[in-house]
Design a protein around this motif. Structure first.
Motif, mmCIF file in Angstrom:
data_model
loop_
_atom_site.group_PDB
_atom_site.id
_atom_site.type_symbol
_atom_site.label_atom_id
_atom_site.label_comp_id
_atom_site.label_asym_id
_atom_site.label_seq_id
_atom_site.Cartn_x
_atom_site.Cartn_y
_atom_site.Cartn_z
ATOM 1 N N LYS A 30 0.839 -1.210 0.000
ATOM 2 C CA LYS A 30 0.000 0.000 0.000
ATOM 3 C C LYS A 30 0.870 1.255 0.000
ATOM 4 C CE LYS A 30 -3.937 -2.228 0.276
ATOM 5 N NZ LYS A 30 -4.886 -2.260 -0.852
ATOM 6 N N THR A 31 2.017 1.186 0.676
ATOM 7 C CA THR A 31 2.955 2.317 0.664
ATOM 8 C C THR A 31 3.489 2.538 -0.747
ATOM 9 O OG1 THR A 31 3.607 1.795 2.942
ATOM 10 C CG2 THR A 31 5.055 3.262 1.702
ATOM 11 N N ASP A 32 3.791 1.444 -1.460
ATOM 12 C CA ASP A 32 4.212 1.552 -2.864
ATOM 13 C C ASP A 32 3.160 2.292 -3.686
ATOM 14 O OD1 ASP A 32 6.465 0.123 -2.284
ATOM 15 O OD2 ASP A 32 5.772 -1.769 -3.163
ATOM 16 N N ALA A 33 1.895 1.889 -3.499
ATOM 17 C CA ALA A 33 0.813 2.480 -4.290
ATOM 18 C C ALA A 33 0.668 3.972 -4.004
ATOM 19 C CB ALA A 33 -0.504 1.754 -3.985
ATOM 20 N N LEU A 34 0.813 4.361 -2.738
ATOM 21 C CA LEU A 34 0.719 5.779 -2.387
ATOM 22 C C LEU A 34 1.882 6.563 -2.991
ATOM 23 C CD1 LEU A 34 -0.867 7.873 -0.665
ATOM 24 C CD2 LEU A 34 0.796 7.439 1.150
ATOM 25 N N ASN A 35 3.086 6.010 -2.903
ATOM 26 C CA ASN A 35 4.256 6.686 -3.471
ATOM 27 C C ASN A 35 4.125 6.869 -4.975
ATOM 28 O OD1 ASN A 35 5.503 6.953 -1.028
ATOM 29 N ND2 ASN A 35 6.872 5.224 -1.258
ATOM 30 N N LEU A 36 3.490 5.896 -5.640
ATOM 31 C CA LEU A 36 3.299 5.989 -7.091
ATOM 32 C C LEU A 36 2.435 7.198 -7.445
ATOM 33 C CD1 LEU A 36 3.639 4.800 -9.921
ATOM 34 C CD2 LEU A 36 1.636 3.368 -9.486
ATOM 35 N N VAL A 37 1.354 7.402 -6.688
ATOM 36 C CA VAL A 37 0.475 8.549 -6.943
ATOM 37 C C VAL A 37 1.229 9.857 -6.740
ATOM 38 C CG1 VAL A 37 -1.561 9.788 -6.112
ATOM 39 C CG2 VAL A 37 -1.642 7.322 -6.368
ATOM 40 N N VAL A 38 1.994 9.941 -5.643
ATOM 41 C CA VAL A 38 2.749 11.162 -5.350
ATOM 42 C C VAL A 38 3.779 11.421 -6.446
ATOM 43 C CG1 VAL A 38 4.349 12.253 -3.733
ATOM 44 C CG2 VAL A 38 2.405 10.939 -2.871
ATOM 45 N N GLN A 39 4.490 10.372 -6.850
ATOM 46 C CA GLN A 39 5.531 10.517 -7.874
ATOM 47 C C GLN A 39 4.931 10.989 -9.198
ATOM 48 O OE1 GLN A 39 7.241 6.870 -9.239
ATOM 49 N NE2 GLN A 39 9.129 7.826 -9.908
ATOM 50 N N GLU A 40 3.844 10.363 -9.624
ATOM 51 C CA GLU A 40 3.218 10.748 -10.889
ATOM 52 C C GLU A 40 2.697 12.179 -10.832
ATOM 53 O OE1 GLU A 40 1.583 6.493 -12.680
ATOM 54 O OE2 GLU A 40 0.237 7.778 -11.529
ATOM 55 N N ASN A 41 2.113 12.553 -9.710
ATOM 56 C CA ASN A 41 1.547 13.898 -9.591
ATOM 57 C C ASN A 41 2.626 14.965 -9.640
ATOM 58 O OD1 ASN A 41 0.780 16.259 -7.499
ATOM 59 N ND2 ASN A 41 -1.054 15.560 -8.572
ATOM 60 N N LEU A 42 3.711 14.752 -8.900
ATOM 61 C CA LEU A 42 4.767 15.755 -8.857
ATOM 62 C C LEU A 42 5.530 15.825 -10.179
ATOM 63 C CD1 LEU A 42 6.149 15.218 -5.241
ATOM 64 C CD2 LEU A 42 4.561 16.959 -6.055
ATOM 65 N N ALA A 43 5.739 14.653 -10.816
ATOM 66 C CA ALA A 43 6.460 14.647 -12.094
ATOM 67 C C ALA A 43 5.626 15.295 -13.201
ATOM 68 C CB ALA A 43 6.830 13.218 -12.478
ATOM 69 N N GLY A 44 4.319 15.130 -13.117
ATOM 70 C CA GLY A 44 3.452 15.676 -14.165
ATOM 71 C C GLY A 44 2.585 16.821 -13.683
ATOM 72 N N ILE A 45 3.121 17.613 -12.735
ATOM 73 C CA ILE A 45 2.310 18.672 -12.123
ATOM 74 C C ILE A 45 1.831 19.700 -13.146
ATOM 75 C CG2 ILE A 45 4.320 20.109 -11.528
ATOM 76 C CD1 ILE A 45 1.146 19.531 -9.388
ATOM 77 N N ARG A 46 2.627 19.949 -14.184
ATOM 78 C CA ARG A 46 2.209 20.929 -15.199
ATOM 79 C C ARG A 46 1.014 20.408 -15.988
ATOM 80 N NH1 ARG A 46 8.004 23.271 -17.562
ATOM 81 N NH2 ARG A 46 8.838 23.909 -15.545
ATOM 82 N N VAL A 47 1.027 19.119 -16.273
ATOM 83 C CA VAL A 47 -0.103 18.510 -16.986
ATOM 84 C C VAL A 47 -1.348 18.536 -16.107
ATOM 85 C CG1 VAL A 47 -0.959 16.409 -18.079
ATOM 86 C CG2 VAL A 47 1.458 17.040 -18.305
ATOM 87 N N VAL A 48 -1.162 18.202 -14.837
ATOM 88 C CA VAL A 48 -2.291 18.200 -13.900
ATOM 89 C C VAL A 48 -2.950 19.572 -13.854
ATOM 90 C CG1 VAL A 48 -2.942 17.973 -11.464
ATOM 91 C CG2 VAL A 48 -1.328 16.352 -12.477
ATOM 92 N N LYS A 49 -2.139 20.618 -13.758
ATOM 93 C CA LYS A 49 -2.686 21.967 -13.651
ATOM 94 C C LYS A 49 -3.279 22.445 -14.973
ATOM 95 C CE LYS A 49 0.075 23.555 -9.738
ATOM 96 N NZ LYS A 49 -1.118 23.671 -8.876
ATOM 97 N N SER A 50 -2.646 22.078 -16.072
ATOM 98 C CA SER A 50 -3.154 22.533 -17.366
ATOM 99 C C SER A 50 -4.498 21.901 -17.707
ATOM 100 C CB SER A 50 -2.132 22.248 -18.475
ATOM 101 O OG SER A 50 -1.937 20.857 -18.631
ATOM 102 N N PHE A 51 -4.757 20.689 -17.194
ATOM 103 C CA PHE A 51 -6.037 20.022 -17.426
ATOM 104 C C PHE A 51 -7.003 20.209 -16.252
ATOM 105 C CE2 PHE A 51 -3.634 17.921 -20.712
ATOM 106 C CZ PHE A 51 -4.575 17.629 -21.692
ATOM 107 N N VAL A 52 -6.592 21.030 -15.295
ATOM 108 C CA VAL A 52 -7.408 21.324 -14.110
ATOM 109 C C VAL A 52 -7.877 20.019 -13.460
ATOM 110 C CG1 VAL A 52 -9.199 22.852 -13.196
ATOM 111 C CG2 VAL A 52 -8.240 23.297 -15.450
ATOM 112 N N ARG A 53 -6.930 19.139 -13.195
ATOM 113 C CA ARG A 53 -7.266 17.829 -12.626
ATOM 114 C C ARG A 53 -6.812 17.708 -11.168
ATOM 115 N NH1 ARG A 53 -10.867 14.694 -14.790
ATOM 116 N NH2 ARG A 53 -9.710 12.739 -14.541
ATOM 117 N N GLU A 54 -6.649 18.854 -10.504
ATOM 118 C CA GLU A 54 -6.210 18.811 -9.108
ATOM 119 C C GLU A 54 -7.179 18.009 -8.233
ATOM 120 O OE1 GLU A 54 -4.585 22.766 -10.712
ATOM 121 O OE2 GLU A 54 -6.406 21.546 -10.914
ATOM 122 N N GLU A 55 -8.480 18.231 -8.428
ATOM 123 C CA GLU A 55 -9.461 17.525 -7.600
ATOM 124 C C GLU A 55 -9.416 16.025 -7.842
ATOM 125 O OE1 GLU A 55 -11.257 18.698 -5.130
ATOM 126 O OE2 GLU A 55 -10.221 20.606 -5.469
#
Length: 587
Positions: A188-213
């Motif tokens: 479960k820790t692996d799975a949580l780290n994966l979400v954090v890693q993907e979000n931080l690495a692709g933060i520009r994409v997340v913000k440009s698509f307004v997918r923060e929520e």
């Protein structure tokens, strides 16, 4: 598993042995103190002998001071050994990961490897630190106190001996449940780290698509899973304590009842009963410590298995078939890449051996040394896959890829990749200065060579405007420069390497056509003898190449010069005409 982990603790073997000795001696001194206290009560106080009381009291203080010193020594030694073991284990795991092929990394996932390098190793080093103290202290206290208490009163000892099976059964029941939970906890820790890693690495994409929520909800779900698993796992650990305390205090009450009757009957002295209470408490506390050790070991075993999985993973690509040459002195040296000629001999490839569909299919190709080759094709046509086989980032499933007249497997990966410079689609710069990043290409490059490479890549245009020039700090991943600037810095880094083969995987997509033309002209001057492979989406980027490959569905649909392909290849002609029409419309 122990055989795999022990070599990383062996350098600290003396520290471990000394720490174990200190813990054992500390326990012995603690056990001797109640005997001195018993003498003070039964002899000194009973006979009103103040001198005896003071002498025996001085002995108690001295024993307590020695025990304290031994405890401090055990703490220091266990910390040094534990931290050293953790550092060695992390380094061994990290070094082994560096030998992984992409397929090995994809098997574990990056997030899981990060967890195994951090959380899992931390758990292992904590186990060693605590184990050096508790695994020695608890058994020594348990056995010694048991022997001494039996010597005081065999009859009273039968009371707590009856409680031992209850303790053992309780610990066994808890351990059978908690072991699998700790394994699940790490996953479960692996799975949580994966979400954090993907979000931080692709933060520009997340913000440009307004997918923060959406990202918050995804994180919350994984976080909730981790919390629930943690509550279940540590809930079982917490249950262990009240169960142990119930049995311990129940035993003490029984001893007080029967012991009081024995003192009243005159068959046991009061001082002996006080000492007996001390030993009973130490025995029960030792049993509780043993149960906690087992809990800790359950988690450590889960972590150790995950670490050993990484250490035992065999790299998919190795130097096992590497050949040697004879140098001028007659010594055998690893084979070196003599030129940049490239050959594909009926090469096929698929990422997963279990897949039925080939990504590359029966590719045969000869590229002369020093030539410039353009590669065009639609998305998914396997352009990147084709060039990735040259430096052995992946291994061909069938057929042979050769560089410099030898199969790529005949070189060590160090020598092969040192001769091949590749600028990937995803441009990667590391935290540090521009100079530090460029020196990846040639650690011994002079200031003049650095600026020459930057001019060739047209990076000097923006570097000269920066106050610190080459010493400008890039920040994490090069966040202080634009996409086009990052591309040019990566190209400059590749030029500094002075490779036999230069591969540009759509590496000028973020620069304008004029800059693209300047960079290609610089290649002709700076890397005359190098073979240059240019993957591009624009025909203008490869139009003047000696050979152009048109890829389609994992095959080479056509090859030739621009003029030949315009005449014979419909795919190429359609791409060219559509781009020309786009230019006309744009004009």
């Amino acid at each position: 598993m122990i055989k795999k982990l022990w070599p990383h603790a062996r350098p600290y073997g003396k520290w471990i042995a000394a720490g174990v000795a200190c813990s054992a001696l500390e326990a012995v001194f603690e056990l001797l103190i109640p005997l001195v206290m018993s003498d003070i009560v039964d002899i000194g106080i009973k006979n009103a002998d103040q001198g005896y009381i003071l002498r025996r009291g001085g002995v108690m203080v001295a024993m307590a001071m020695v025990s304290l010193a031994l405890g401090l020594g055990a703490a220091v030694l266990s910390s040094v050994a534990g931290q050293g073991f953790g550092a060695n284990l992390r380094r061994a795991e990290y070094d082994h990961i560096q030998n992984f092929a992409f397929s090995n990394i994809e098997k574990f996932s990056t997030a899981s490897l990060v967890t195994r390098l951090t959380n899992d190793v931390n758990a292992m080093q904590m186990t060693l630190m605590m184990g050096m103290r508790l695994l020695v202290r608890a058994p020594v206290m348990l056995v010694s106190a048991l022997v001494l208490s039996v010597r005081i009163s065999l009859r009273l000892s039968s009371v707590f001996l009856a409680a031992l099976p209850l303790l053992i059964i309780a610990v066994a029941l808890i351990l059978t449940r908690v072991g699998p939970m700790f394994r699940s906890l790490q996953e479960k820790t692996d799975a949580l780290n994966l979400v954090v890693q993907e979000n931080l690495a692709g933060i520009r994409v997340v913000k440009s698509f307004v997918r923060e929520e959406h990202e918050k909800e995804k994180f919350a779900a994984r976080n909730h899973d981790l919390k629930d698993t943690s509550l279940r796992a540590f809930g079982m650990v917490v249950i262990n304590m009240p169960v142990m305390m119930l049995i311990v205090y129940g035993t003490i009450i029984a001893v007080m009842w029967f012991g009081g009757q024995m003192v009243y009957a005159g068959t046991l002295e009061a001082g002996k009963l006080m000492t007996y209470f001390t030993y009973i408490t130490q025995i029960m506390m030792s049993l509780m410590m043993v149960s906690m050790i087992f809990m800790m070991l359950s988690r450590s075993v889960a972590c150790a298995r995950r670490i050993v999985e990484v250490l035992e993973e065999q790299p998919a690509i190795t130097d096992g078939a590497a050949e040697t040459d004879t140098d001028e002195s007659g010594a055998q040296v690893p084979a070196a890449v003599k030129d940049g000629s490239i050959d594909f001999d009926h090469v096929s490839f698929k990422y997963n051996p279990g897949n039925t569909e080939w990504i590359l299919r029966d590719v045969s190709l000869h590229i002369p040394a020093g030539s410039t080759v353009g590669i065009l094709g639609g998305t998914g046509s396997a352009k990147t896959t084709l060039v990735s086989l040259i430096p052995r980032l992946y291994e061909a499933g069938e057929g042979t890829v050769s560089v410099g007249g030898r199969p790529v497997a005949a070189y060590t990966m160090e020598h092969l990749r040192d001769a091949v410079s590749m600028v990937l689609q995803k441009n990667t710069l590391f935290s540090g200065t521009i100079r530090e990043n460029l020196l990846w290409g040639d650690p011994d490059a002079s200031e003049e060579e650095l600026w020459a490479a930057c001019r060739a890549a047209c990076a000097d245009e923006f570097l000269e405007r920066m106050p610190d020039g080459l010493d400008t700090d890039l920040g994490q991943g090069g966040v202080n420069v634009s996409g086009g600037q990052k591309q040019r810095l990566c190209i400059a880094r590749a030029i500094l390497k002075k490779p036999r083969v230069l591969i540009l995987d759509d590496s000028t997509s973020a620069v304008d056509t004029a800059t693209d033309a300047k960079i290609r002209a610089a290649f002709a001057n700076e890397l005359k003898d190098a073979t240059k492979l240019i993957i591009a989406q624009r025909v203008a980027s490869v139009r003047d190449a000696d050979m152009i490959l048109v890829m389609d569905a994992g095959r080479i649909a056509a090859q030739g010069t621009h003029e030949e392909l315009m005449e014979n290849c419909e795919i190429y002609r359609d791409v060219y005409q559509s781009q020309q029409e786009g230019v006309s419309i744009g004009g």
